[in-house]
Write a protein that holds these residues in place. Structure first.
Motif, short mmCIF file in Angstrom:
data_model
loop_
_atom_site.label_atom_id
_atom_site.label_comp_id
_atom_site.label_asym_id
_atom_site.label_seq_id
_atom_site.Cartn_x
_atom_site.Cartn_y
_atom_site.Cartn_z
N GLN A 250 0.52 -1.19 -0.14
CA GLN A 250 0.08 0.02 0.01
C GLN A 250 0.63 1.28 0.20
OE1 GLN A 250 -2.54 -2.18 3.21
NE2 GLN A 250 -3.67 -0.15 2.35
N PHE A 251 2.27 1.27 0.60
CA PHE A 251 2.86 1.86 0.66
C PHE A 251 3.04 2.34 -0.72
CE2 PHE A 251 7.17 4.07 0.92
CZ PHE A 251 6.91 5.01 1.83
N ALA A 252 3.73 1.76 -1.33
CA ALA A 252 4.36 1.89 -3.11
C ALA A 252 3.42 2.52 -3.61
CB ALA A 252 5.00 -0.17 -3.33
N ASN B 127 -4.65 5.83 -2.06
CA ASN B 127 -4.70 4.74 -0.81
C ASN B 127 -6.22 4.24 -1.33
OD1 ASN B 127 -5.19 4.38 1.96
ND2 ASN B 127 -5.31 6.53 2.25
N GLU B 128 -5.65 2.43 -1.22
CA GLU B 128 -6.39 1.47 -1.12
C GLU B 128 -7.94 1.83 -0.11
OE1 GLU B 128 -3.23 1.14 -1.88
OE2 GLU B 128 -2.93 -0.22 -2.91
N LEU B 129 -6.89 1.65 1.46
CA LEU B 129 -8.27 1.52 2.20
C LEU B 129 -9.36 2.14 2.25
CD1 LEU B 129 -6.10 0.95 5.41
CD2 LEU B 129 -7.41 -0.48 3.79
N LYS B 130 -8.65 3.89 1.52
CA LYS B 130 -9.56 4.99 1.34
C LYS B 130 -10.71 4.20 0.50
CE LYS B 130 -10.47 10.03 0.39
NZ LYS B 130 -11.07 9.80 -0.53
N LEU B 131 -9.97 4.20 -0.68
CA LEU B 131 -10.75 3.91 -2.01
C LEU B 131 -11.70 2.86 -1.60
CD1 LEU B 131 -8.16 4.00 -4.98
CD2 LEU B 131 -9.66 5.73 -4.38
N ILE B 132 -10.95 1.20 -1.00
CA ILE B 132 -12.05 0.63 -0.52
C ILE B 132 -12.52 0.79 0.49
CG2 ILE B 132 -12.55 -1.87 0.11
CD1 ILE B 132 -9.17 -2.44 -0.20
N ARG B 133 -12.87 2.23 1.20
CA ARG B 133 -13.80 2.43 1.99
C ARG B 133 -15.33 3.13 1.78
NH1 ARG B 133 -9.64 3.37 6.66
NH2 ARG B 133 -9.84 1.65 7.73
N GLY C 241 -16.07 2.37 -1.46
CA GLY C 241 -16.86 1.56 -2.60
C GLY C 241 -16.60 0.98 -3.60
N ASN C 242 -14.77 0.82 -4.27
CA ASN C 242 -13.85 1.46 -4.84
C ASN C 242 -13.35 -0.20 -5.21
OD1 ASN C 242 -11.91 1.51 -6.82
ND2 ASN C 242 -11.79 3.59 -7.32
N GLN C 243 -14.31 -0.76 -6.18
CA GLN C 243 -14.02 -2.11 -6.52
C GLN C 243 -12.93 -2.76 -6.67
OE1 GLN C 243 -17.42 -3.91 -8.16
NE2 GLN C 243 -18.97 -3.97 -6.33
N CYS C 244 -12.72 -2.06 -8.06
CA CYS C 244 -10.79 -1.91 -8.09
C CYS C 244 -10.07 -1.87 -7.07
CB CYS C 244 -10.95 -0.88 -9.49
SG CYS C 244 -12.41 -1.64 -10.87
N ALA C 245 -10.17 -1.48 -6.15
CA ALA C 245 -8.85 -0.41 -5.22
C ALA C 245 -8.82 -2.58 -4.64
CB ALA C 245 -8.93 0.37 -4.56
N ALA C 246 -10.26 -2.70 -4.12
CA ALA C 246 -10.21 -3.83 -3.61
C ALA C 246 -9.30 -5.35 -4.01
CB ALA C 246 -11.85 -3.69 -3.60
N LEU C 247 -9.94 -5.19 -6.02
CA LEU C 247 -9.54 -6.52 -6.43
C LEU C 247 -8.01 -5.68 -6.70
CD1 LEU C 247 -10.30 -8.14 -8.29
CD2 LEU C 247 -10.33 -7.12 -10.27
N THR C 248 -7.52 -4.94 -7.00
CA THR C 248 -6.00 -5.33 -7.67
C THR C 248 -5.02 -5.37 -6.04
OG1 THR C 248 -6.55 -2.32 -6.54
CG2 THR C 248 -6.47 -3.10 -8.98
N LEU C 249 -5.68 -4.97 -4.87
CA LEU C 249 -5.38 -5.28 -3.54
C LEU C 249 -5.52 -6.50 -3.24
CD1 LEU C 249 -3.21 -4.78 -1.63
CD2 LEU C 249 -5.80 -3.84 -0.05
#
Length: 138
Positions: free
Chosen positions: A34-36, A40-46, A48-56
Motif C-alpha cells: 500500500q505504501f508503494a 490510498n487503497e483503504l480509503k478507496l475500498i471504504r 466502495g471502489n471495487q477496483c482497489a479491492a480487486l488489485t489489493l
C-alpha cells in the motif's frame, strides 16, 4: 487408534508458529504494498471502489501463494522470512514495472474504477505469485 496428546501439542505449537509467522509477513506485505501504490487503497475500498479491492486482493493472493510454498520448503524460520521477503519484493517490483512501463495512468484508472485495469493487475499479481512459488526449489 490412540490420540497422542504430546504429538498433537508439538504439532499444534509448530502450526501456530508457522501460521503466526505467515500472518505477520502478510500484514507487513500489505502495508508495504500500500505504501508503494500512489493511491490510498483503504480509503478507496471504504468508499466502495471495487477496483482497489480487486488489485489489493490480487497482490495479497499473489504474495500468499509463495509464502505458502516457502512454509513447506524452508528449513528454518529465518529461511522462511528470507523467502517471504524476496516474494514481497518481487510483487512490489512487478507493480512498479506495470505502473511505470505498461499502464502509465494506472492510479487514475483504479481511482476511476476501471475494471479492465484492475483485472489485469490482479491477474498479473497472481501469475507472478504462482511463478514465484514454483521457483522456490532447493
Amino acid at each position: 487408534m490412540n490420540f497422542d496428546i504430546q504429538a498433537f501439542q508439538d504439532g499444534a505449537l509448530a502450526f501456530l508458529l508457522a501460521f503466526g509467522s505467515a500472518g505477520l509477513v502478510l500484514i507487513v506485505f500489505k502495508y508495504l504494498y500500500q505504501f508503494a501504490t500512489p493511491y490510498n487503497e483503504l480509503k478507496l475500498i471504504r468508499d466502495g471502489n471495487q477496483c482497489a479491492a480487486l488489485t489489493l486482493g490480487g497482490a495479497t493472493i499473489g504474495f500468499a501463494i509463495p509464502v505458502a510454498m516457502s512454509m513447506s520448503q524452508a528449513h528454518s524460520l529465518a529461511e522462511f522470512f528470507a523467502w517471504a521477503a524476496l516474494a514481497g519484493i518481487i510483487q512490489i517490483v512487478t507493480f512498479v514495472i506495470v505502473r511505470t512501463l505498461v499502464v502509465k495512468d494506472l492510479a487514475a484508472r483504479i481511482e476511476r474504477g476501471e475494471f479492465s485495469t484492475a483485472i489485469y493487475l490482479a491477474s498479473l499479481s497472481i501469475a507472478v505469485g504462482l511463478l514465484n512459488a514454483a521457483s522456490m526449489t532447493e
